[in-house]
Write a protein that holds these residues in place. Structure first.
Motif, PDB file in Angstrom:
ATOM      1  N   PRO A 116       0.824  -1.233   0.000  1.00  0.00           N
ATOM      2  CA  PRO A 116       0.000   0.000   0.000  1.00  0.00           C
ATOM      3  C   PRO A 116       0.847   1.267   0.000  1.00  0.00           C
ATOM      4  O   PRO A 116       0.364   2.334  -0.386  1.00  0.00           O
ATOM      5  N   ALA A 117       2.114   1.153   0.392  1.00  0.00           N
ATOM      6  CA  ALA A 117       2.979   2.345   0.408  1.00  0.00           C
ATOM      7  C   ALA A 117       3.188   2.880  -1.004  1.00  0.00           C
ATOM      8  O   ALA A 117       3.376   4.103  -1.190  1.00  0.00           O
ATOM      9  N   LEU A 118       3.154   1.991  -2.006  1.00  0.00           N
ATOM     10  CA  LEU A 118       3.332   2.447  -3.390  1.00  0.00           C
ATOM     11  C   LEU A 118       2.155   3.307  -3.838  1.00  0.00           C
ATOM     12  O   LEU A 118       2.338   4.332  -4.503  1.00  0.00           O
ATOM     13  N   GLU A 119       0.919   2.873  -3.460  1.00  0.00           N
ATOM     14  CA  GLU A 119      -0.257   3.690  -3.781  1.00  0.00           C
ATOM     15  C   GLU A 119      -0.201   5.030  -3.060  1.00  0.00           C
ATOM     16  O   GLU A 119      -0.509   6.076  -3.645  1.00  0.00           O
ATOM     17  N   GLU A 120       0.166   4.988  -1.793  1.00  0.00           N
ATOM     18  CA  GLU A 120       0.241   6.228  -1.006  1.00  0.00           C
ATOM     19  C   GLU A 120       1.293   7.172  -1.586  1.00  0.00           C
ATOM     20  O   GLU A 120       1.092   8.395  -1.640  1.00  0.00           O
ATOM     21  N   ALA A 121       2.397   6.606  -2.051  1.00  0.00           N
ATOM     22  CA  ALA A 121       3.439   7.447  -2.644  1.00  0.00           C
ATOM     23  C   ALA A 121       2.942   8.096  -3.933  1.00  0.00           C
ATOM     24  O   ALA A 121       3.216   9.280  -4.200  1.00  0.00           O
ATOM     25  N   ALA A 122       2.194   7.326  -4.745  1.00  0.00           N
ATOM     26  CA  ALA A 122       1.650   7.882  -5.987  1.00  0.00           C
ATOM     27  C   ALA A 122       0.667   9.007  -5.702  1.00  0.00           C
ATOM     28  O   ALA A 122       0.657  10.027  -6.404  1.00  0.00           O
ATOM     29  N   GLN A 123      -0.160   8.833  -4.670  1.00  0.00           N
ATOM     30  CA  GLN A 123      -1.122   9.884  -4.321  1.00  0.00           C
ATOM     31  C   GLN A 123      -0.416  11.103  -3.733  1.00  0.00           C
ATOM     32  O   GLN A 123      -0.843  12.244  -3.945  1.00  0.00           O
ATOM     33  N   ASP A 124       0.684  10.874  -3.010  1.00  0.00           N
ATOM     34  CA  ASP A 124       1.461  12.012  -2.498  1.00  0.00           C
ATOM     35  C   ASP A 124       2.071  12.821  -3.630  1.00  0.00           C
ATOM     36  O   ASP A 124       2.307  14.039  -3.490  1.00  0.00           O
ATOM     37  N   LEU A 125       2.321  12.149  -4.756  1.00  0.00           N
ATOM     38  CA  LEU A 125       2.904  12.837  -5.915  1.00  0.00           C
ATOM     39  C   LEU A 125       1.853  13.493  -6.805  1.00  0.00           C
ATOM     40  O   LEU A 125       2.188  14.025  -7.871  1.00  0.00           O
ATOM     41  N   GLY A 126       0.581  13.414  -6.402  1.00  0.00           N
ATOM     42  CA  GLY A 126      -0.459  14.122  -7.133  1.00  0.00           C
ATOM     43  C   GLY A 126      -1.469  13.259  -7.846  1.00  0.00           C
ATOM     44  O   GLY A 126      -2.415  13.778  -8.438  1.00  0.00           O
ATOM     45  N   ALA A 127      -1.297  11.951  -7.832  1.00  0.00           N
ATOM     46  CA  ALA A 127      -2.243  11.077  -8.518  1.00  0.00           C
ATOM     47  C   ALA A 127      -3.505  10.917  -7.676  1.00  0.00           C
ATOM     48  O   ALA A 127      -3.447  10.941  -6.435  1.00  0.00           O
ATOM     49  N   THR A 128      -4.643  10.776  -8.352  1.00  0.00           N
ATOM     50  CA  THR A 128      -5.877  10.467  -7.636  1.00  0.00           C
ATOM     51  C   THR A 128      -5.852   8.998  -7.213  1.00  0.00           C
ATOM     52  O   THR A 128      -4.975   8.223  -7.640  1.00  0.00           O
TER      53      THR A 128
END
Length: 265
Positions: A158-170
């Protein structure tokens, strides 16, 4: 070689003989030149060539393949939606009921499920045929694809999803761009599993299909009731080869997923 090794190898040989001996006999007898399936008359491929002139058998094989592909696509898509709900939506109120309803067909007798589907089609006024066959097989195989995909989504970090959302992804973009690629081998495995289950099914298809949509297992079963012919051995061997190929591809996809997970770790 120690006594323990000898006993282990003997047990393994006995087990493989018990499981695969009948299949090897079936495959071998499909190359029998004789019309009598119990008498070996020499090696021949005549019965495979004879299948090319058997329009009924080829038609049944085409219907089985088309139904297996369509139902596997539907079951994989629905299984992915169910897996997302179970792994990404948290502890919603009806989660336990939803989880149990999805997994019930795994232990439900096929006769009961087939009868239930038949009752539903009759209640909705649906004429039985190819469409009801696809719906029934998608319903039957969806629980298996859900099990495969739930395990795959739970193993995604789940850290990969959280990192993507931190970078601006929905949330949707993170799932599509990060989670789905890592779950691609599981999607392939789920599709191939549903495909093989649909291709082999006889019981549920007998309830769900109608005139003009006879599947290959139903055609083989109807012919075996009148006596085993060399053509039946040949088409059965081809069906086994198709299932073995699908299972082999599924195993390769699963191995690729495990290797990818190891590399990420």
């Amino acid at each position: 070689m120690t006594g323990t090794d000898l006993a282990r190898r003997t047990a393994m040989a006995a087990g493989f003989t018990f499981l695969y001996g009948p299949i090897l006999i079936l495959a071998g007898m499909s190359f029998n030149a004789s019309k009598l399936v119990t008498v070996w008359g020499g090696f021949s491929t005549r019965w495979y060539l004879a299948l090319l002139d058997d329009a009924a058998m080829l038609g049944a094989a085409r219907i089985s393949l088309e139904a297996a592909v369509l139902s596997a696509i539907i079951a994989t898509a629905l299984g992915l939606c169910a897996a997302v709900a179970l792994t990404r939506f948290g502890e919603f109120r009806t989660r336990s009921l939803f989880f149990g309803a999805l997994h019930a067909p795994l232990v439900m007798p096929e006769v009961v499920l087939g009868l239930a589907l038949l009752s539903a089609f009759v209640s909705f006024g649906m004429e039985r045929g190819f469409v009801t066959l696809v719906i029934a097989h998608a319903t039957f195989t969806m629980c298996f694809t859900t099990v495969v995909l739930v395990a795959a989504l739970r193993s995604c970090d789940p850290a990969l999803e959280e990192a993507a959302q931190d970078l601006g992804a929905t949330a949707l973009q993170a799932f599509v761009l990060v989670v789905l690629p890592s779950a691609a081998p599981a999607l392939v495995s789920a599709f191939l599993l549903a495909f093989t289950l649909s291709l082999d099914d006889l019981v549920i298809a007998s309830f769900a299909t109608g005139p003009g949509a006879t599947t290959l297992p139903m055609r083989i079963y109807s012919q075996v009731r009148l006596g085993v012919t060399p053509e039946v051995n040949a088409i059965s061997t081809l069906a086994l080869a198709c299932v073995a190929l699908a299972l082999g591809l599924a195993a390769l996809a699963t191995k690729g997923r495990s290797s990818a997970a190891t590399d990420l770790a």
